[in-house]
Design a protein around this motif. Structure first.
Motif, short mmCIF file in Angstrom:
data_model
loop_
_atom_site.label_atom_id
_atom_site.label_comp_id
_atom_site.label_asym_id
_atom_site.label_seq_id
_atom_site.Cartn_x
_atom_site.Cartn_y
_atom_site.Cartn_z
N ASP A 1 -4.68 70.91 41.46
CA ASP A 1 -5.01 70.08 40.29
C ASP A 1 -6.52 69.94 40.13
N LYS A 2 -7.21 69.78 41.28
CA LYS A 2 -8.66 69.61 41.26
C LYS A 2 -9.32 70.86 40.67
N ARG A 3 -8.89 72.02 41.16
CA ARG A 3 -9.45 73.29 40.69
C ARG A 3 -9.08 73.52 39.21
N TRP A 4 -7.86 73.14 38.87
CA TRP A 4 -7.38 73.25 37.49
C TRP A 4 -8.29 72.44 36.57
N THR A 5 -8.63 71.22 37.00
CA THR A 5 -9.49 70.33 36.19
C THR A 5 -10.87 70.95 36.03
N GLU A 6 -11.41 71.49 37.15
CA GLU A 6 -12.73 72.15 37.08
C GLU A 6 -12.72 73.29 36.05
N LEU A 7 -11.69 74.12 36.15
CA LEU A 7 -11.60 75.28 35.25
C LEU A 7 -11.41 74.83 33.80
#
Ligand code: ZN
Length: 240
Positions: A127-133
């Protein structure tokens, strides 16, 4: 060899050079390169986004199955528990079996809850990486809109200048004989955009080669308004 004002042909050549430069500038506006860079980066984000989307969907699928099983298990535990303490069952063997049943169902529910928590933990970095992207993609998309607008403005400016140059060219070519203009256009097409060159000192400023002394002498004695070609490059050579 045609009678015409050599200065007019040079003026047309200068306009054509300016038009070529404007067209080149229009094709190579920095906004165009930035748009390309933005699109390249946006495309480069996609594989990871797709991978994350699939991984998150798989976690959601497992999560839903676990939640459904957890709900069913808790319902069963509650229903057995209700009967256990409801006073309707009195046989001790049956009561013991029900106690064991409730304990086993509660243990199963607790294990399912642990599995749910493990899944949530597994999902957290995704989720964290998804938000960054997503933020990066949104920033790119917003920058893209700005650049598209800036490109439109820059193109309008160049187009205005081009229209002015072309209008001027159209006025200038009126006085040039059609055959001379055709020769000039053909030379331009084959010689890097320069069809008419100045004779500067003893050299042609189209090919930058010096002319032979006899050739220079011949040119100097030609009547004004008579056109000649550079012996080296073939361009229309004009005395200035
Ligand atoms: Zn030349």
């Amino acid at each position: 060899v045609t009678e015409a004002d050599p200065a007019v042909l040079l003026a047309v050549q200068d306009l054509d050079t300016a038009i070529d430069q404007h067209r080149h500038r229009r094709a190579h506006l920095p906004e165009r390169a930035e748009l390309e860079a933005i699109d390249t980066e946006a495309v480069s984000l996609r594989p990871e986004v797709n991978e994350l989307t699939a991984a998150r969907a798989e976690i959601d699928r497992k999560h839903n199955l676990l939640e459904a099983e957890l709900t069913a298990t808790e319902e069963r535990a509650n229903s057995v528990s209700k009967r256990l303490y409801g006073g309707e069952v009195s046989a001790s063997r049956e009561l013991q079996a029900m106690v064991a049943d409730v304990e086993s169902l509660r243990a199963r529910a607790s294990s399912l809850e642990d599995q749910v928590l493990a899944l949530l933990e597994e999902r957290e970095p995704l989720d964290k990486r998804w938000t960054e992207l997503s933020h990066r993609a949104a920033a790119l998309s917003s920058r893209r809109r700005q650049v598209v607008e800036a490109l439109g403005v820059a193109e309008t400016v160049v187009d205005g200048e081009l229209a002015e140059l072309e209008r001027e060219r159209a006025e200038r070519v009126v006085g040039i004989p059609a055959s001379l203009l055709t020769t000039y256009d053909q030379l331009r097409a084959h010689l890097g955009g320069i069809g008419a060159a100045r004779l500067v000192g003893n050299h042609c400023d189209g090919c930058h080669l010096s002319l032979a002394a006899t050739e220079l002498d011949r040119i100097r004695h030609l009547p004004a308004g008579e056109f000649m070609s550079c012996e080296q490059c073939g361009r229309i050579l004009i005395r200035v």
